[in-house]
Design a protein around this motif. Structure first.
Motif, mmCIF file in Angstrom:
data_model
loop_
_atom_site.group_PDB
_atom_site.id
_atom_site.type_symbol
_atom_site.label_atom_id
_atom_site.label_comp_id
_atom_site.label_asym_id
_atom_site.label_seq_id
_atom_site.Cartn_x
_atom_site.Cartn_y
_atom_site.Cartn_z
ATOM 1 N N HIS A 73 10.321 -1.359 5.435
ATOM 2 C CA HIS A 73 9.110 -2.043 5.872
ATOM 3 C C HIS A 73 9.061 -1.981 7.388
ATOM 4 N N THR A 74 7.992 -1.383 7.942
ATOM 5 C CA THR A 74 7.893 -1.299 9.393
ATOM 6 C C THR A 74 7.660 -2.659 10.019
ATOM 7 N N GLY A 75 7.219 -3.636 9.233
ATOM 8 C CA GLY A 75 7.112 -4.987 9.770
ATOM 9 C C GLY A 75 8.468 -5.540 10.151
ATOM 10 N N SER A 76 9.470 -5.343 9.301
ATOM 11 C CA SER A 76 10.814 -5.835 9.605
ATOM 12 C C SER A 76 11.501 -5.024 10.687
ATOM 13 N N LEU A 77 11.055 -3.770 10.915
ATOM 14 C CA LEU A 77 11.669 -2.942 11.938
ATOM 15 C C LEU A 77 11.002 -3.081 13.298
ATOM 16 N N TYR A 78 9.693 -3.345 13.327
ATOM 17 C CA TYR A 78 8.957 -3.336 14.591
ATOM 18 C C TYR A 78 8.149 -4.608 14.831
ATOM 19 N N LEU A 79 7.293 -5.000 13.858
ATOM 20 C CA LEU A 79 6.356 -6.091 14.124
ATOM 21 C C LEU A 79 7.065 -7.433 14.258
ATOM 22 N N PHE A 80 7.914 -7.771 13.311
ATOM 23 C CA PHE A 80 8.573 -9.077 13.355
ATOM 24 C C PHE A 80 9.532 -9.208 14.542
ATOM 25 N N PRO A 81 10.318 -8.166 14.892
ATOM 26 C CA PRO A 81 11.079 -8.267 16.148
ATOM 27 C C PRO A 81 10.191 -8.398 17.383
ATOM 28 N N HIS A 82 9.017 -7.745 17.365
ATOM 29 C CA HIS A 82 8.085 -7.892 18.490
ATOM 30 C C HIS A 82 7.605 -9.346 18.600
ATOM 31 N N ILE A 83 7.294 -9.982 17.471
ATOM 32 C CA ILE A 83 6.895 -11.398 17.486
ATOM 33 C C ILE A 83 8.032 -12.257 18.021
ATOM 34 N N CYS A 84 9.244 -11.970 17.557
ATOM 35 C CA CYS A 84 10.404 -12.738 18.024
ATOM 36 C C CYS A 84 10.585 -12.593 19.533
ATOM 37 N N PRO B 194 -2.496 -7.396 17.549
ATOM 38 C CA PRO B 194 -1.657 -6.345 16.947
ATOM 39 C C PRO B 194 -1.311 -6.622 15.495
ATOM 40 N N VAL B 195 -1.218 -7.906 15.131
ATOM 41 C CA VAL B 195 -0.903 -8.232 13.736
ATOM 42 C C VAL B 195 -2.044 -7.811 12.811
ATOM 43 N N ILE B 196 -3.290 -8.074 13.219
ATOM 44 C CA ILE B 196 -4.438 -7.677 12.391
ATOM 45 C C ILE B 196 -4.545 -6.158 12.316
ATOM 46 N N VAL B 197 -4.320 -5.462 13.440
ATOM 47 C CA VAL B 197 -4.369 -3.998 13.420
ATOM 48 C C VAL B 197 -3.305 -3.448 12.478
ATOM 49 N N TRP B 198 -2.114 -4.004 12.538
ATOM 50 C CA TRP B 198 -1.042 -3.582 11.629
ATOM 51 C C TRP B 198 -1.418 -3.865 10.172
ATOM 52 N N GLY B 199 -2.025 -5.034 9.908
ATOM 53 C CA GLY B 199 -2.427 -5.355 8.546
ATOM 54 C C GLY B 199 -3.512 -4.430 8.018
ATOM 55 N N VAL B 200 -4.473 -4.058 8.860
ATOM 56 C CA VAL B 200 -5.517 -3.112 8.438
ATOM 57 C C VAL B 200 -4.901 -1.743 8.141
ATOM 58 N N GLY B 201 -3.891 -1.364 8.918
ATOM 59 C CA GLY B 201 -3.199 -0.104 8.635
ATOM 60 C C GLY B 201 -2.485 -0.133 7.291
ATOM 61 N N THR B 202 -1.877 -1.272 6.939
ATOM 62 C CA THR B 202 -1.245 -1.371 5.618
ATOM 63 C C THR B 202 -2.280 -1.253 4.500
ATOM 64 N N ALA B 203 -3.493 -1.753 4.731
ATOM 65 C CA ALA B 203 -4.555 -1.619 3.721
ATOM 66 C C ALA B 203 -4.947 -0.158 3.535
ATOM 67 N N LEU B 204 -5.060 0.578 4.633
ATOM 68 C CA LEU B 204 -5.421 1.992 4.516
ATOM 69 C C LEU B 204 -4.305 2.793 3.854
ATOM 70 N N GLY B 205 -3.074 2.372 4.035
ATOM 71 C CA GLY B 205 -1.963 3.081 3.398
ATOM 72 C C GLY B 205 -1.902 2.914 1.898
ATOM 73 N N GLU B 206 -2.694 2.000 1.331
ATOM 74 C CA GLU B 206 -2.736 1.819 -0.118
ATOM 75 C C GLU B 206 -3.725 2.759 -0.795
ATOM 76 N N LEU B 207 -4.422 3.584 -0.030
ATOM 77 C CA LEU B 207 -5.418 4.475 -0.622
ATOM 78 C C LEU B 207 -4.838 5.638 -1.432
ATOM 79 N N PRO B 208 -3.703 6.253 -1.070
ATOM 80 C CA PRO B 208 -3.239 7.416 -1.847
ATOM 81 C C PRO B 208 -3.073 7.170 -3.341
ATOM 82 N N PRO B 209 -2.408 6.079 -3.813
ATOM 83 C CA PRO B 209 -2.350 5.886 -5.273
ATOM 84 C C PRO B 209 -3.723 5.719 -5.900
ATOM 85 N N TYR B 210 -4.617 5.020 -5.194
ATOM 86 C CA TYR B 210 -5.970 4.833 -5.717
ATOM 87 C C TYR B 210 -6.707 6.167 -5.826
#
Length: 525
Positions: free
Chosen positions: A185-196, A253-269
């Motif tokens: 999860h890139t959140g645990s590698l980048y986003l959450f440490p950035h928040i910390c 940055p959190v909202i931008v990251w969240g919108v990116g996770t939404a776009l990443g759900e398109l391939p299975p669909y």
């Protein structure tokens, strides 16, 4: 005058030997045929026929030995071709950079060339030459502005930085949905440490007078070292930042990251939607549905109950999505859901409109789930949040002793087993089962608290995690072999390995897909 006899008398007189009048000579009677027992008639299939000549056999059957042999050869040829195609498909699924590097790179290059060939063809068409001319002109003007000195340079540099900032977090969000090919999860590698890092820096300086966007290309540890902090202490009279101020400074940055996770759900669909639109069979979707249907077999083991509960949850999600559509997707995307790929497959299989699916996923992941996660981590990474979390952990361990935790966990397990076959309670078995497992683990930790001093070790570990994001003092660089075995080096190796594995996985998947398409074309021809 003698009376004339009637016809009856005439016939009788003629038939009897003593009759009057002239009688015709009687014909001798033929003896009656004795009925002999009839032999059953043999059917054509069972009756034996005499040996026929090859010419008669050819006339009767209409098939010559040469024609039969040709048909046998054609059927054998079809069977061999099907086996050859099946073997080719199996070999295609096994190609990778490790086993067949040349073939894999060939198919990957074909995919890349086809990807760039389509937009190039579109731009080179006559009706799109104006678009091509405008695009090339805009690129040349932008490049020239960066090389021309003037007062516009600071504005251009800031625009460039902001564009890279958005692309960075958006790309990490897309990679988070695909998990870097490994479930990471890139959140645990980048986003959450950035928040910390932002929270700890703001609390240590007691001000938000620094720009937290300049550490986007950095990873832990020492994220705070990349912030652009003004020299000296904060301005006198500045009020310390509240949790709300820190939360709002990190929201973009959190909202931008969240919108990116939404776009990443398109391939299975898109994969499921393409199969459904073409009327083809979606093997992945059918495999999931078959595994859900096979979960009805009875078994009393604890592991089978856990597997069945997971499958029943998937079934409940499928039924919920079929009945609720947009609102179902919005609900399942509004919390951390490890089974959201199932939602994409189901929505694509039911041919939900793409914009409806993407809008619901974007609202759920970008504007509900990600901001809630940010609020949780801003509270946990703060000094007050850390103390409150430790106080809650001590209180829970003090209450849940074995005579309290084990009976409550047993009640949860019993409730999970009783409700596992109720069609309208498919989510309750999973929730109760997970709660029971958590209660058992907490009870075990509570019983060994005095021997292993669990709470103190939790505090020390928490402090180490928080210190990982704090600003470090500049130190002289350690030279020699030991500099490659530090904690920072190992973390860098781990992240680099994940990225390389993701790149290899993408190359392998694209190459296998192109090889399958070529195998299908050969089969159809």
């Amino acid at each position: 005058m003698a009376p004339t006899p009637n016809k009856r008398s005439k016939s009788s007189s003629s038939s009897s030997p003593s009759g009057r009048g002239a009688a015709s000579p009687r014909k001798p009677r033929t003896p009656a045929k004795t009925s002999s027992p009839k032999t059953p008639r043999r059917s054509r299939s069972t009756a034996k026929s005499p040996a026929r000549s090859p010419s008669a056999q050819k006339k009767s059957t209409g098939r010559s030995p040469a024609r039969r042999s040709s048909r046998e050869r054609s059927s054998n040829g079809r069977a061999s071709r099907s086996q050859e195609t099946k073997g080719r498909m199996q070999r295609v699924e096994k190609i990778s950079l490790l086993t067949h590097p040349v073939k894999t790179l060939y198919h990957f290059n074909c995919v890349v060339l086809e990807f760039f060939r389509q937009p190039f063809r579109w731009l080179t068409e006559e009706q799109h030459r104006g678009t091509l001319l405008g695009l090339v002109s805009a690129i040349l003007i932008t490049i020239s502005l960066f090389y021309i000195e003037g007062p516009h340079q600071p504005v251009l540099q800031r625009v460039r930085h902001n564009v890279l900032y958005v692309v960075w977090w958006f790309g990490l969000g897309v990679l988070s949905s695909v998990g870097l090919g490994t479930g990471a999860h890139t959140g645990s590698l980048y986003l959450f440490p950035h928040i910390c890092a932002v929270v700890r820096t703001a609390e240590s300086r007691k001000a938000l007078d620094f720009d937290p966007s300049y550490n986007m290309l950095k990873i832990t540890p020492a994220l705070s070292n990349a912030f652009e902090i003004p020299p000296g202490p904060p301005a006198p009279g500045a009020t310390p930042p509240t949790m709300y101020n820190i939360y709002m400074s990190l929201l973009f940055p959190v909202i931008v990251w969240g919108v990116g996770t939404a776009l990443g759900e398109l391939p299975p669909y898109l994969i499921a939607y393409g199969h459904a639109k073409a009327g083809e069979k979606d093997e992945e979707y059918d495999e999931i549905m078959d595994s859900i249907a096979d979960s009805d077999e009875d078994s009393a083991s604890l592991w089978s109950i856990a597997v069945k509960t997971f499958k029943w949850t998937e079934r409940w999600m499928v039924e919920f999505l079929r009945h609720n559509g947009f609102w179902g997707v919005l609900l399942f995307s509004s919390y951390p859901n490890a089974m959201f790929d199932m939602c994409g497959l189901c929505c694509g299989h039911s041919m939900m409109p793409m914009w409806e699916f993407l809008l619901a996923t974007t609202i759920g992941k970008g504007f509900i789930k990600a901001p809630m996660q940010e609020l949780l981590f801003v509270w946990i990474f703060s000094h007050t949040g850390r103390d409150e979390v430790m106080a809650i952990a001590k209180r829970v361990l003090h209450i849940l002793r074995w005579f309290v935790g084990i009976p409550i966990a047993s009640c949860f397990f019993y409730l999970s087993m009783r409700t596992r076959k109720m069609p309208r309670m498919m989510l309750i078995p999973l929730v109760t089962f997970v709660l029971g497992i958590l209660l058992v683990l907490i009870t075990i930790v509570s019983e060994f608290q005095e021997h292993f001093n669990v709470v103190q070790k939790m505090e020390e570990g928490f402090d180490k995690v928080l210190a990982f994001c704090d600003k470090t003092k500049p130190q002289t660089e350690v030279k020699g072999l030991s500099s490659y075995f530090t904690a920072k080096s190992f973390f860098n190796y781990f992240v680099t390995g994940l990225i390389l594995y993701f790149v290899m996985d993408v190359i392998n998947n694209l190459a296998q897909g192109h090889a399958k398409e070529e195998a299908k074309k050969i089969k159809s021809s």
